[in-house]
Enzyme design. Structure first.
Site, PDB file in Angstrom:
ATOM      1  CG  HIS A 158      -1.686  -1.255   1.433  1.00  0.00           C
ATOM      2  ND1 HIS A 158      -2.923  -1.518   0.866  1.00  0.00           N
ATOM      3  CD2 HIS A 158      -1.351  -2.378   2.123  1.00  0.00           C
ATOM      4  CE1 HIS A 158      -3.317  -2.734   1.231  1.00  0.00           C
ATOM      5  NE2 HIS A 158      -2.368  -3.289   1.978  1.00  0.00           N
ATOM      6  CB  SER A 279      13.044  22.549 -14.965  1.00  0.00           C
ATOM      7  OG  SER A 279      12.190  23.660 -15.126  1.00  0.00           O
ATOM      8  CD  GLU A 292       8.410  12.297 -15.202  1.00  0.00           C
ATOM      9  OE1 GLU A 292       7.411  12.981 -15.008  1.00  0.00           O
ATOM     10  OE2 GLU A 292       9.530  12.786 -15.440  1.00  0.00           O
TER      11      GLU A 292
END
Ligand code: ARG
Length: 454
Positions: A158, A279, A292
Site C-alpha cells: 500500500h 527544467s 516517466e
C-alpha cells in the site's frame, strides 16, 4: 487506364480513385518488411523450380533480380512507382522490369499467404531482438543486486513501510517479472514460427506446390495445416502485442518506483545526469523523464493490443483487408519497447542507490513489529495473541507513552531479548525462508536468477 490497378487490370475498366489509394496503400509502412518479402520470394522461386514450374535459367534470373531489388531498397535507390500499393507489388514490379521471367514469380502465390509469411518472419526477428534487450536489462538488475551487498530498504505494501528487505531482493523482484516476459515472448515465438506460404489466396493451389519446402528454405519450424487458417490467422501478432504490453506494464512499474525513489522525499536513488533532464525554468530541477516515459509508454502498448484485438474481432474467414492493420501497431510496439528497454537499462545501470537513506527509513522500530510477534510465536504464544500484544505496544509508543524499545523491554512477555530485535539491521536478517528478504536468502536467490539468465 492509369498505371494503377496493374495487378488486377484484366477485370477493371477504370483506375482506382485517389481516396481509395490513400486509404488502401500500405507501402509507407510495410516497406519496412522488404527483406522478409524478398526472402519469401527467394524461397518461393526456388520451390517453383524444384517442382518444375520454373526453368533453372528463369529461377536464376529472378533470384538475381531479387538481389538487385534488395540492394536498391537497402541503398535508397529503389524507385517506387505510383502503382506500388504495398511492398509485395513494388518488389514484383521491379523484378519483372529487370527480368521478364519475373512475370512467373507470383505463380501459385497470393499476397494473402505472402504477407502472412512476411509478417511472421519480421515478428520472429523482432522477438529475438526484444529478448536480447530484456536479457540485458535483467543483467543490469543482477549487477546492481550484486553490487548492493547487504544493503536494505523498507519493503512496502500500500506504499506504506511494511518490512525491511535487502535491496538486492527488491531489484531481483523486477528481474523475475522480466523472466516471465521473456518466457511469454519465447512462447509467442513458437507459434509465430510457422510458414503460411503455399496457402495461396485461401484454398491452396491446383499447381504442384511444395509448402514444406518453402518453409524449410525460410528456416521455419513448421508449416501451416489449413490454408484457410494460414491466411486468416493473426494470433501471433496479438500474442506478441500482449507479451509486449505486459512487458511494458512491468517497465512502467519499474519506472514509477524510480520516480518515487528519485524524489527528495524518498531520496533512495541518485540518477546519472546523462539519464536525467532539467527544467527550462527551474534551475534546481533534475527530472526522471526516462522513468516517466517508461510509465507512459505502457498506455500505448496496451492500446495497440486492445486496438488490434478489436480489429480481429468478428472477421469472417479468411483474409480481410482489415488485417492490413496488423503492421502499424506491431511495428510501433516493438519500436516502443526497444527504446524503453534501452533507456531504462542505461538509467538503472548508471544510477547510484542511496543505501544510507534506505537504511535510515528501514530502521524505523515499527518495521520490526512482525518480528516481535513472530518472536512470541516461537515461544509458544498463538499468533493472534502475539499480534495484539505487539500492536498494543505500537499504539502506546505512537501515543507518546514511551519509546517502542523501552515498552518492549518492560513488557513481561517480551523483555530485553525481544527489544534487541528493534536494533538497526536486525529485522531484515531474520526472514531467511526460501525466496525471503534477508541477505542470506537472497544469496541463494541470486544463484537461481543467474541460472535463469544463463
Ligand atoms: N498489403 C496487404 C496487407 O498488408 C497485403 C495483402 C493484400 N491482399 C489482398 N488480397 N488485397 O494485408
Amino acid at each position: 487506364m492509369s498505371e494503377r490497378g496493374q495487378l488486377w487490370h484484366g477485370r477493371f475498366e477504370g483506375g482506382p480513385s485517389e481516396a481509395l489509394q490513400a486509404l488502401n496503400d500500405s507501402l509507407p509502412f510495410d516497406q519496412r518488411m522488404f527483406r522478409e518479402d524478398i526472402a519469401g520470394s527467394r524461397a518461393h522461386v526456388q520451390m517453383l523450380a524444384d517442382v518444375g514450374l520454373l526453368e533453372e535459367a528463369e529461377r536464376d534470373g529472378i533470384l538475381a533480380a531479387l538481389d538487385t531489388a534488395e540492394e536498391e531498397i537497402a541503398g535508397g535507390t529503389f524507385a517506387f512507382a505510383e502503382s506500388d500499393e504495398d511492398i509485395h507489388t513494388a518488389v514484383e514490379r521491379r523484378v519483372t522490369e529487370l527480368e521478364p521471367a519475373g512475370a512467373k514469380m507470383h505463380t501459385g502465390r497470393s499476397r494473402n499467404d505472402q504477407v502472412a509469411t512476411d509478417v511472421r518472419l519480421w515478428t520472429l526477428s523482432a522477438i529475438d531482438e526484444v529478448l536480447d534487450l530484456v536479457a540485458r536489462l535483467q543483467g543490469t538488475l543482477l549487477a546492481q543486486a550484486e553490487a548492493a551487498g547487504d544493503a536494505y530498504l523498507p519493503g512496502y505494501t500500500h506504499l506504506q513501510q511494511a518490512q525491511p528487505v535487502a535491496l538486492a531482493h527488491h531489484l531481483l523482484a523486477h528481474g523475475w517479472g522480466l523472466a516471465r516476459d521473456a518466457d511469454r515472448l519465447r512462447d509467442a515465438r513458437r507459434r509465430t514460427d510457422v510458414s503460411a506460404l503455399g496457402a495461396g489466396a485461401l484454398a491452396g493451389s491446383s499447381l504442384p506446390l511444395d509448402p514444406a519446402k518453402t518453409a524449410e528454405y525460410l528456416g521455419f519450424g513448421a508449416v501451416f495445416d489449413n490454408s484457410l487458417d494460414a491466411v486468416a490467422d493473426r494470433d501471433f501478432v496479438a500474442e506478441t502485442l500482449f507479451a509486449l504490453a505486459l512487458l511494458g506494464v512491468h517497465l512502467s512499474r519499474i519506472g514509477e518506483e524510480l520516480i518515487l525513489w528519485a524524489s527528495t522525499e524518498f531520496g533512495f536513488v541518485e540518477l546519472d545526469d546523462a539519464f536525467s533532464t532539467g527544467s527550462s525554468m527551474m534551475p534546481q530541477k533534475k527530472n526522471p523523464d526516462i522513468a516517466e516515459l517508461a510509465r507512459g509508454k505502457a498506455g500505448r502498448l496496451v492500446g495497440h493490443l486492445t486496438g488490434f484485438l478489436t480489429t480481429l474481432k468478428g472477421l469472417p474467414l479468411t483474409y480481410n483487408k482489415d488485417m492490413q492493420e496488423d503492421k502499424e501497431p506491431l511495428f510501433d510496439a516493438v519500436d516502443t519497447v526497444r527504446l524503453t528497454l534501452l533507456a531504462l537499462d542505461g538509467m538503472i545501470s548508471s544510477a547510484t542507490f542511496r543505501t544510507d537513506r534506505m537504511a535510515g527509513q528501514a530502521d524505523s522500530p515499527y518495521a520490526a513489529a512482525t518480528d516481535l510477534a513472530e518472536w512470541l510465536v516461537a515461544r509458544g504464544m498463538p499468533f493472534r495473541q502475539a499480534h495484539a500484544v505487539v500492536g498494543e505496544q505500537v499504539r502506546k509508543a505512537l501515543a507518546g507513552e514511551g519509546a517502542l524499545h523501552e515498552l518492549v523491554a518492560a513488557h513481561p512477555d517480551l523483555g530485553t531479548e525481544a527489544a534487541a530485535l528493534l536494533a538497526p539491521g536486525v529485522s531484515v536478517s531474520r526472514r531467511t525462508t526460501h525466496g525471503g528478504g534477508s541477505p542470506e536468502a537472497v544469496a541463494a536467490q541470486l544463484e537461481r536468477f543467474r541460472a535463469t539468465l544463463a
